[in-house]
Design a protein around this motif. Structure first.
Motif, PDB file in Angstrom:
ATOM      1  N   VAL A  64       0.856  -1.182   0.000  1.00 42.25           N
ATOM      2  CA  VAL A  64       0.000   0.000   0.000  1.00 42.25           C
ATOM      3  C   VAL A  64       0.896   1.237   0.000  1.00 42.25           C
ATOM      4  O   VAL A  64       1.629   1.472   0.963  1.00 42.25           O
ATOM      5  CB  VAL A  64      -0.931   0.029   1.229  1.00 42.25           C
ATOM      6  N   PRO A  65       0.856   2.051  -1.072  1.00 40.37           N
ATOM      7  CA  PRO A  65       1.644   3.284  -1.068  1.00 40.37           C
ATOM      8  C   PRO A  65       1.061   4.280  -0.072  1.00 40.37           C
ATOM      9  O   PRO A  65      -0.166   4.369   0.091  1.00 40.37           O
ATOM     10  CB  PRO A  65       1.524   3.793  -2.506  1.00 40.37           C
ATOM     11  N   GLY A  66       1.948   5.006   0.599  1.00 37.74           N
ATOM     12  CA  GLY A  66       1.516   5.983   1.585  1.00 37.74           C
ATOM     13  C   GLY A  66       2.225   7.308   1.418  1.00 37.74           C
ATOM     14  O   GLY A  66       3.098   7.465   0.559  1.00 37.74           O
ATOM     15  N   LEU A  67       1.878   8.246   2.256  1.00 37.15           N
ATOM     16  CA  LEU A  67       2.471   9.574   2.203  1.00 37.15           C
ATOM     17  C   LEU A  67       3.999   9.507   2.337  1.00 37.15           C
ATOM     18  O   LEU A  67       4.713  10.281   1.706  1.00 37.15           O
ATOM     19  CB  LEU A  67       1.870  10.459   3.294  1.00 37.15           C
ATOM     20  N   ARG A  68       4.517   8.554   3.092  1.00 31.45           N
ATOM     21  CA  ARG A  68       5.970   8.433   3.281  1.00 31.45           C
ATOM     22  C   ARG A  68       6.691   8.098   1.977  1.00 31.45           C
ATOM     23  O   ARG A  68       7.901   8.202   1.901  1.00 31.45           O
ATOM     24  CB  ARG A  68       6.283   7.405   4.355  1.00 31.45           C
ATOM     25  N   HIS A  69       5.961   7.696   0.940  1.00 32.76           N
ATOM     26  CA  HIS A  69       6.554   7.356  -0.354  1.00 32.76           C
ATOM     27  C   HIS A  69       6.516   8.527  -1.350  1.00 32.76           C
ATOM     28  O   HIS A  69       6.932   8.369  -2.490  1.00 32.76           O
ATOM     29  CB  HIS A  69       5.820   6.152  -0.970  1.00 32.76           C
ATOM     30  N   TYR A  70       6.013   9.681  -0.924  1.00 33.18           N
ATOM     31  CA  TYR A  70       5.835  10.822  -1.835  1.00 33.18           C
ATOM     32  C   TYR A  70       7.166  11.490  -2.197  1.00 33.18           C
ATOM     33  O   TYR A  70       8.104  11.536  -1.400  1.00 33.18           O
ATOM     34  CB  TYR A  70       4.918  11.868  -1.202  1.00 33.18           C
ATOM     35  N   ASN A  71       7.181  12.041  -3.398  1.00 34.74           N
ATOM     36  CA  ASN A  71       8.298  12.866  -3.854  1.00 34.74           C
ATOM     37  C   ASN A  71       7.912  14.333  -3.671  1.00 34.74           C
ATOM     38  O   ASN A  71       6.802  14.637  -3.224  1.00 34.74           O
ATOM     39  CB  ASN A  71       8.629  12.537  -5.328  1.00 34.74           C
ATOM     40  N   VAL A 113       2.968   4.226 -16.269  1.00 34.44           N
ATOM     41  CA  VAL A 113       1.761   4.438 -17.059  1.00 34.44           C
ATOM     42  C   VAL A 113       0.818   5.418 -16.371  1.00 34.44           C
ATOM     43  O   VAL A 113       0.194   6.255 -17.018  1.00 34.44           O
ATOM     44  CB  VAL A 113       1.050   3.091 -17.326  1.00 34.44           C
ATOM     45  N   ARG A 114       0.718   5.308 -15.059  1.00 32.38           N
ATOM     46  CA  ARG A 114      -0.182   6.180 -14.298  1.00 32.38           C
ATOM     47  C   ARG A 114       0.433   6.381 -12.924  1.00 32.38           C
ATOM     48  O   ARG A 114       1.147   5.527 -12.421  1.00 32.38           O
ATOM     49  CB  ARG A 114      -1.574   5.537 -14.290  1.00 32.38           C
ATOM     50  N   GLY A 115       0.153   7.527 -12.334  1.00 35.19           N
ATOM     51  CA  GLY A 115       0.718   7.848 -11.031  1.00 35.19           C
ATOM     52  C   GLY A 115       0.030   7.111  -9.897  1.00 35.19           C
ATOM     53  O   GLY A 115      -1.080   6.608 -10.041  1.00 35.19           O
ATOM     54  N   MET A 116       0.737   7.048  -8.781  1.00 35.57           N
ATOM     55  CA  MET A 116       0.178   6.467  -7.558  1.00 35.57           C
ATOM     56  C   MET A 116       0.095   7.557  -6.504  1.00 35.57           C
ATOM     57  O   MET A 116       0.901   8.485  -6.497  1.00 35.57           O
ATOM     58  CB  MET A 116       1.092   5.359  -7.014  1.00 35.57           C
ATOM     59  N   SER A 120      -4.427   5.353  -3.770  1.00 36.97           N
ATOM     60  CA  SER A 120      -4.425   4.203  -4.688  1.00 36.97           C
ATOM     61  C   SER A 120      -4.866   2.916  -4.017  1.00 36.97           C
ATOM     62  O   SER A 120      -5.307   1.985  -4.684  1.00 36.97           O
ATOM     63  CB  SER A 120      -3.025   4.000  -5.291  1.00 36.97           C
ATOM     64  N   GLY A 121      -4.721   2.844  -2.702  1.00 37.70           N
ATOM     65  CA  GLY A 121      -5.089   1.620  -1.993  1.00 37.70           C
ATOM     66  C   GLY A 121      -4.071   0.517  -2.238  1.00 37.70           C
ATOM     67  O   GLY A 121      -2.926   0.770  -2.601  1.00 37.70           O
TER      68      GLY A 121
END
Length: 168
Positions: A64-71, A113-116, A120-121
């Motif tokens: 599960v992607p989270g805020l901690r993975h943001y650029n 292809v598309r952003g996360m 995104s869940g």
């Protein structure tokens, strides 16, 4: 991470010795990591995978992607996808290897292809071996969202070699 009983799981991160890895088939090795009988690679602390499975030539990883993975531009960093895709492809290759054999990634290519985002869940990363030879293996992987939409895909070429004192 939680198990089927919704109780917290204790995850151990670490590196398995070459001798231990060489003593197991690749499929047994990957399944031992996924079942927590061996430690998970430390890089996986970054993506916190769960509900992982391995069959000969195929690996599936959920995360599960989270805020901690943001650029800095407000979306999930491409490195998050790169970790998942490279891991799924490499581990899929590993599942095809006999005991005493290892691999390393020679190259890989990712197409986004598309952003996360954190909205995104749960995402699904599936790696599949395309060809497993004596010295070279190729694989591909795809990340899809909960609606089955393609987020990113990749291909890799891996070098296959003897480990743990095995002669090749």
């Amino acid at each position: 991470m939680v198990d089927d009983n919704s109780s917290p799981r204790t995850v151990e991160y670490g590196v398995v010795s070459v001798e231990k890895m060489a003593s197991m088939t690749g499929l047994d090795f990957v399944r031992a990591i996924f079942s927590r009988r061996l430690p998970e690679p430390p890089i996986m602390q970054t993506v916190e995978p769960f509900d992982c499975s391995a069959d000969p030539g195929t690996v599936v990883i959920h995360s599960v992607p989270g805020l901690r993975h943001y650029n800095p531009i407000g979306s999930v960093h491409g490195g998050y996808a790169a970790i998942l895709l490279d891991s799924a492809m490499g581990l899929a290759v590993q599942t095809t290897l006999p005991a005493g054999t290892g691999y390393t990634t020679l190259e890989f290519k990712i197409s986004f292809v598309r952003g996360m985002s954190e909205a995104s869940g749960t995402i699904r990363t599936e790696g599949r071996v395309l060809n497993a030879g004596r010295r070279v293996a190729t694989a591909e992987a795809r990340i899809t969202d909960a609606k089955g939409r393609l987020i990113a895909h990749a291909t890799t070429t891996c070098l296959v070699f003897p480990i743990g004192g095995a002669e090749g």
